[in-house]
Write an enzyme that holds these catalytic residues in place. Structure first.
Site, PDB file in Angstrom:
ATOM      1  N   ASP A   1       0.853  -1.190   0.000  1.00 10.82           N
ATOM      2  CA  ASP A   1       0.000   0.000   0.000  1.00 10.82           C
ATOM      3  C   ASP A   1       0.890   1.241   0.000  1.00 10.82           C
ATOM      4  O   ASP A   1       2.021   1.200   0.486  1.00 10.82           O
ATOM      5  CB  ASP A   1      -0.917  -0.027   1.242  1.00 10.82           C
ATOM      6  CG  ASP A   1      -2.136   0.873   1.084  1.00 10.82           C
ATOM      7  OD1 ASP A   1      -2.369   1.371  -0.038  1.00 10.82           O
ATOM      8  OD2 ASP A   1      -2.842   1.083   2.086  1.00 10.82           O
TER       9      ASP A   1
ATOM     10  N   ASN B   1       1.329   3.320  -2.921  1.00  6.51           N
ATOM     11  CA  ASN B   1       1.850   3.722  -4.243  1.00  6.51           C
ATOM     12  C   ASN B   1       1.379   5.133  -4.615  1.00  6.51           C
ATOM     13  O   ASN B   1       2.144   5.936  -5.142  1.00  6.51           O
ATOM     14  CB  ASN B   1       1.374   2.761  -5.334  1.00  6.51           C
ATOM     15  CG  ASN B   1       1.992   1.388  -5.226  1.00  6.51           C
ATOM     16  OD1 ASN B   1       2.921   1.188  -4.445  1.00  6.51           O
ATOM     17  ND2 ASN B   1       1.486   0.432  -5.997  1.00  6.51           N
TER      18      ASN B   1
ATOM     19  N   TRP C   1       3.085   7.763  -2.509  1.00  5.59           N
ATOM     20  CA  TRP C   1       4.484   7.900  -2.943  1.00  5.59           C
ATOM     21  C   TRP C   1       4.547   8.812  -4.179  1.00  5.59           C
ATOM     22  O   TRP C   1       5.385   9.712  -4.253  1.00  5.59           O
ATOM     23  CB  TRP C   1       5.061   6.513  -3.259  1.00  5.59           C
ATOM     24  CG  TRP C   1       6.509   6.550  -3.659  1.00  5.59           C
ATOM     25  CD1 TRP C   1       7.591   6.432  -2.833  1.00  5.59           C
ATOM     26  CD2 TRP C   1       7.031   6.734  -4.987  1.00  5.59           C
ATOM     27  NE1 TRP C   1       8.752   6.534  -3.561  1.00  5.59           N
ATOM     28  CE2 TRP C   1       8.434   6.721  -4.889  1.00  5.59           C
ATOM     29  CE3 TRP C   1       6.446   6.911  -6.242  1.00  5.59           C
ATOM     30  CZ2 TRP C   1       9.273   6.866  -5.991  1.00  5.59           C
ATOM     31  CZ3 TRP C   1       7.275   7.066  -7.345  1.00  5.59           C
ATOM     32  CH2 TRP C   1       8.670   7.046  -7.214  1.00  5.59           C
TER      33      TRP C   1
ATOM     34  N   SER D   1      -7.516  -5.379  -5.372  1.00  3.57           N
ATOM     35  CA  SER D   1      -8.630  -5.965  -4.631  1.00  3.57           C
ATOM     36  C   SER D   1      -9.921  -5.907  -5.444  1.00  3.57           C
ATOM     37  O   SER D   1     -10.023  -5.140  -6.412  1.00  3.57           O
ATOM     38  CB  SER D   1      -8.831  -5.217  -3.300  1.00  3.57           C
ATOM     39  OG  SER D   1      -9.410  -3.956  -3.529  1.00  3.57           O
TER      40      SER D   1
ATOM     41  N   GLU E   1     -12.380  -4.489  -4.555  1.00  4.14           N
ATOM     42  CA  GLU E   1     -12.907  -3.126  -4.335  1.00  4.14           C
ATOM     43  C   GLU E   1     -12.150  -2.079  -5.161  1.00  4.14           C
ATOM     44  O   GLU E   1     -12.621  -0.956  -5.318  1.00  4.14           O
ATOM     45  CB  GLU E   1     -12.821  -2.753  -2.846  1.00  4.14           C
ATOM     46  CG  GLU E   1     -13.842  -3.466  -1.958  1.00  4.14           C
ATOM     47  CD  GLU E   1     -13.522  -4.926  -1.700  1.00  4.14           C
ATOM     48  OE1 GLU E   1     -12.325  -5.285  -1.673  1.00  4.14           O
ATOM     49  OE2 GLU E   1     -14.466  -5.738  -1.562  1.00  4.14           O
ATOM     50  N   ASN E   2     -10.976  -2.446  -5.659  1.00  2.97           N
ATOM     51  CA  ASN E   2     -10.173  -1.445  -6.384  1.00  2.97           C
ATOM     52  C   ASN E   2     -10.782  -1.027  -7.732  1.00  2.97           C
ATOM     53  O   ASN E   2     -10.390  -0.017  -8.310  1.00  2.97           O
ATOM     54  CB  ASN E   2      -8.725  -1.928  -6.582  1.00  2.97           C
ATOM     55  CG  ASN E   2      -7.888  -1.883  -5.322  1.00  2.97           C
ATOM     56  OD1 ASN E   2      -6.980  -2.693  -5.127  1.00  2.97           O
ATOM     57  ND2 ASN E   2      -8.167  -0.936  -4.430  1.00  2.97           N
TER      58      ASN E   2
ATOM     59  N   ARG F   1     -12.029   2.627  -8.303  1.00  2.00           N
ATOM     60  CA  ARG F   1     -11.152   3.781  -8.576  1.00  2.00           C
ATOM     61  C   ARG F   1     -11.467   4.375  -9.946  1.00  2.00           C
ATOM     62  O   ARG F   1     -12.206   3.781 -10.735  1.00  2.00           O
ATOM     63  CB  ARG F   1      -9.701   3.344  -8.480  1.00  2.00           C
ATOM     64  CG  ARG F   1      -9.369   2.899  -7.069  1.00  2.00           C
ATOM     65  CD  ARG F   1      -7.898   2.704  -6.877  1.00  2.00           C
ATOM     66  NE  ARG F   1      -7.633   2.299  -5.506  1.00  2.00           N
ATOM     67  CZ  ARG F   1      -6.445   2.233  -4.963  1.00  2.00           C
ATOM     68  NH1 ARG F   1      -5.387   2.557  -5.673  1.00  2.00           N
ATOM     69  NH2 ARG F   1      -6.294   1.859  -3.709  1.00  2.00           N
TER      70      ARG F   1
ATOM     71  N   ARG G   1       1.865  -4.890   6.322  1.00  4.99           N
ATOM     72  CA  ARG G   1       1.157  -3.858   5.560  1.00  4.99           C
ATOM     73  C   ARG G   1       2.015  -2.599   5.550  1.00  4.99           C
ATOM     74  O   ARG G   1       2.446  -2.130   6.607  1.00  4.99           O
ATOM     75  CB  ARG G   1      -0.213  -3.544   6.147  1.00  4.99           C
ATOM     76  CG  ARG G   1      -0.947  -2.516   5.257  1.00  4.99           C
ATOM     77  CD  ARG G   1      -2.427  -2.398   5.535  1.00  4.99           C
ATOM     78  NE  ARG G   1      -3.024  -1.539   4.511  1.00  4.99           N
ATOM     79  CZ  ARG G   1      -4.263  -1.609   4.071  1.00  4.99           C
ATOM     80  NH1 ARG G   1      -5.070  -2.499   4.551  1.00  4.99           N
ATOM     81  NH2 ARG G   1      -4.700  -0.785   3.128  1.00  4.99           N
TER      82      ARG G   1
HETATM   83  C1  IPE Z   1      -5.564  -2.753  -0.257  1.00 10.57           C
HETATM   84  O1  IPE Z   1      -5.166  -1.447  -0.464  1.00 10.57           O
HETATM   85  C2  IPE Z   1      -5.626  -3.477  -1.573  1.00 10.57           C
HETATM   86  C3  IPE Z   1      -4.328  -3.765  -2.168  1.00 10.57           C
HETATM   87  C4  IPE Z   1      -3.187  -3.572  -1.603  1.00 10.57           C
HETATM   88  C5  IPE Z   1      -4.360  -4.356  -3.485  1.00 10.57           C
HETATM   89  P1  IPE Z   1      -6.251  -0.278  -0.614  1.00 10.57           P
HETATM   90  O2  IPE Z   1      -5.469   0.981  -0.755  1.00 10.57           O
HETATM   91  O3  IPE Z   1      -7.184  -0.592  -1.709  1.00 10.57           O
HETATM   92  O4  IPE Z   1      -7.011  -0.355   0.758  1.00 10.57           O
HETATM   93  P2  IPE Z   1      -7.882   0.728   1.536  1.00 10.57           P
HETATM   94  O5  IPE Z   1      -8.833   1.323   0.549  1.00 10.57           O
HETATM   95  O6  IPE Z   1      -6.925   1.742   2.059  1.00 10.57           O
HETATM   96  O7  IPE Z   1      -8.540  -0.029   2.626  1.00 10.57           O
HETATM   97  C1  IPE Z   2      -1.528   0.159  -3.424  1.00 16.67           C
HETATM   98  O1  IPE Z   2      -1.310   1.524  -3.467  1.00 16.67           O
HETATM   99  C2  IPE Z   2      -1.813  -0.414  -4.794  1.00 16.67           C
HETATM  100  C3  IPE Z   2      -3.212  -0.799  -5.024  1.00 16.67           C
HETATM  101  C4  IPE Z   2      -4.155  -0.822  -4.127  1.00 16.67           C
HETATM  102  C5  IPE Z   2      -3.577  -1.181  -6.378  1.00 16.67           C
HETATM  103  P1  IPE Z   2      -2.497   2.598  -3.423  1.00 16.67           P
HETATM  104  O2  IPE Z   2      -2.844   2.951  -4.826  1.00 16.67           O
HETATM  105  O3  IPE Z   2      -3.610   2.116  -2.593  1.00 16.67           O
HETATM  106  O4  IPE Z   2      -1.773   3.821  -2.724  1.00 16.67           O
HETATM  107  P2  IPE Z   2      -2.406   4.873  -1.716  1.00 16.67           P
HETATM  108  O5  IPE Z   2      -3.033   4.104  -0.605  1.00 16.67           O
HETATM  109  O6  IPE Z   2      -3.419   5.659  -2.489  1.00 16.67           O
HETATM  110  O7  IPE Z   2      -1.249   5.696  -1.266  1.00 16.67           O
HETATM  111 MG    MG Z   3      -4.094   2.339  -0.635  1.00 19.33          MG
END
Ligand code: IPE
Ligand code: IPE
Ligand code: MG
Length: 260
Positions: free
Chosen positions: A22, A24, A27, A67, A69-70, A73, A193
Site C-alpha cells: 500500500d 503507491n 508515494w 482488490s 474493491e479497487n 477507482r 502492511r
Molecule cells: C488494499 O489497499 C488493496 C491492495 C493492496 C491491493 P487499498 O489501498 O485498496 O485499501 P484501503 O482502501 O486503504 O482499505
Molecule cells: C496500493 O497503493 C496499490 C493498489 C491498491 C492497487 P495505493 O494505490 O492504494 O496507494 P495509496 O493508498 O493511495 O497511497
Molecule cells: Mg491504498
C-alpha cells in the site's frame, strides 16, 4: 504449529509471508508524479522483494496487488493498472524463473481482459516446474468473494454428488479450506502492511486467523530488503499461542512460584 525455518544468520524465517502493498499513490503524490508512476515503481519493488524473500528461504509469499474493491477507482487509474498487469505478468515470468520461484494467482480472474488472463495462465504455466518459493499474486482478490465462491463450489458439488445431510454436517474447517483459492497452502504466519493503515482491507480473512501483524509507515515503493528483515526480526520477538498457554508462564503456578 509453525513451520518456521532458521536461516544461516540465525533468523527464524516465517514459512508464509503475506503482504498488503500500500502507498503507491501517496508515494507518487510526494514525488509530484501521477499515481500510475507510483504503481510502476511499486512493481519494481515487488520484483526485488520476490527475489529477496526467495533468497531468505521464505516458502510462500502472497502479495495483494488488486482488490475486488479497487475497481471503484477512476477509470484512468484502473486502466493504468490493467496496462501495467498486461506487461507485468510476462515480466514476472523472467523474474520468477531467475529465482526458481513458482507463481500462482488467487482471485477471480474472469473479470480481466482476455489478454491479461492469458498472461496469468502463462505466468503460472511457465513457472510451474520451479521448486523454490511459491509467489502468490492476489489480483481481483477479495476474501469475502473468495469465501462465497468456495461455498458455491462446495454446494454445487454436494448437489451433484447427492451428498446426504449427515455428510454435509460432517464438513470440517480443513475440508472447507480446500475450496478456497489458497487450497493446499499453509496459512500466513506474518502479514506485512506498508504505509501505516491498520486494516486488512478484505485480505485473507479466513487464512489470517492466527497470523502475526506488522505495520510499517514506509510506503510500498520505498520498501526494501532491510525493511523486510525488520519485519522478520519483529516476528522473531513474538510468542505465538494459537489460543493455548503463554509458554513463559508454563513453569509457574497461580501463586507465581515455579512449578514442577
Ligand atoms: C488494499 O489497499 C488493496 C491492495 C493492496 C491491493 P487499498 O489501498 O485498496 O485499501 P484501503 O482502501 O486503504 O482499505
Ligand atoms: C496500493 O497503493 C496499490 C493498489 C491498491 C492497487 P495505493 O494505490 O492504494 O496507494 P495509496 O493508498 O493511495 O497511497
Ligand atoms: Mg491504498
Amino acid at each position: 504449529m509453525t513451520g518456521d525455518v532458521v536461516n544461516p544468520e540465525g533468523r527464524k524465517i516465517p514459512r508464509h509471508i503475506a503482504i498488503i502493498l500500500d502507498g503507491n499513490g501517496r508515494w507518487a503524490a510526494r514525488h509530484g508524479l501521477p499515481r500510475a508512476m507510483g504503481h510502476k515503481k511499486g512493481c519494481e519493488t515487488l520484483e526485488q522483494i520476490v527475489a529477496d524473500a526467495a533468497r531468505l528461504g521464505v516458502e510462500y509469499l502472497t502479495v495483494y496487488g488488486f482488490s475486488t474493491e479497487n475497481w471503484k477507482r477512476s477509470q484512468e487509474e484502473v486502466g493504468a493498472l490493467m496496462n501495467l498487469f498486461r506487461f507485468y505478468m510476462v515480466k514476472l515470468i523472467k523474474v520468477a524463473n531467475e529465482h526458481n520461484v513458482r507463481a500462482r494467482m488467487i482471485g477471480e480472474r474472469s473479470r480481466f481482459a482476455k489478454d491479461i488472463q492469458d498472461g496469468i495462465d502463462r505466468l503460472e504455466r511457465e513457472t510451474a516446474a520451479n521448486t523454490g518459493m511459491t509467489f502468490v499474486f492476489a489480483v481481483n482478490y477479495g476474501s469475502r468473494d473468495e469465501i462465497v465462491r468456495a461455498v458455491r463450489k462446495y454446494t454445487l458439488e454436494a448437489l451433484k454428488e447427492g451428498k446426504t445431510v449427515e455428510e454435509i454436517e460432517a464438513l470440517t474447517e480443513q475440508e472447507f479450506a480446500g475450496y478456497l483459492d489458497t487450497a493446499g497452502m499453509p496459512d500466513p504466519d506474518l502479514v506485512i502492511r506498508t504505509s501505516g493503515e491498520l486494516r486488512l482491507s478484505n485480505y485473507l480473512l479466513w487464512q489470517c486467523a492466527y497470523a502475526e501483524y506488522y505495520i510499517t509507515p514506509v510506503l510500498w515503493p520505498d520498501f526494501n530488503k532491510d525493511e523486510l528483515l525488520k519485519a522478520i526480526d519483529n516476528y522473531n520477538s513474538r510468542e505465538r499461542r494459537f489460543g493455548g498457554r503463554l509458554k513463559t508462564t508454563d513453569n509457574y503456578d497461580r501463586s507465581g512460584k515455579s512449578g514442577t
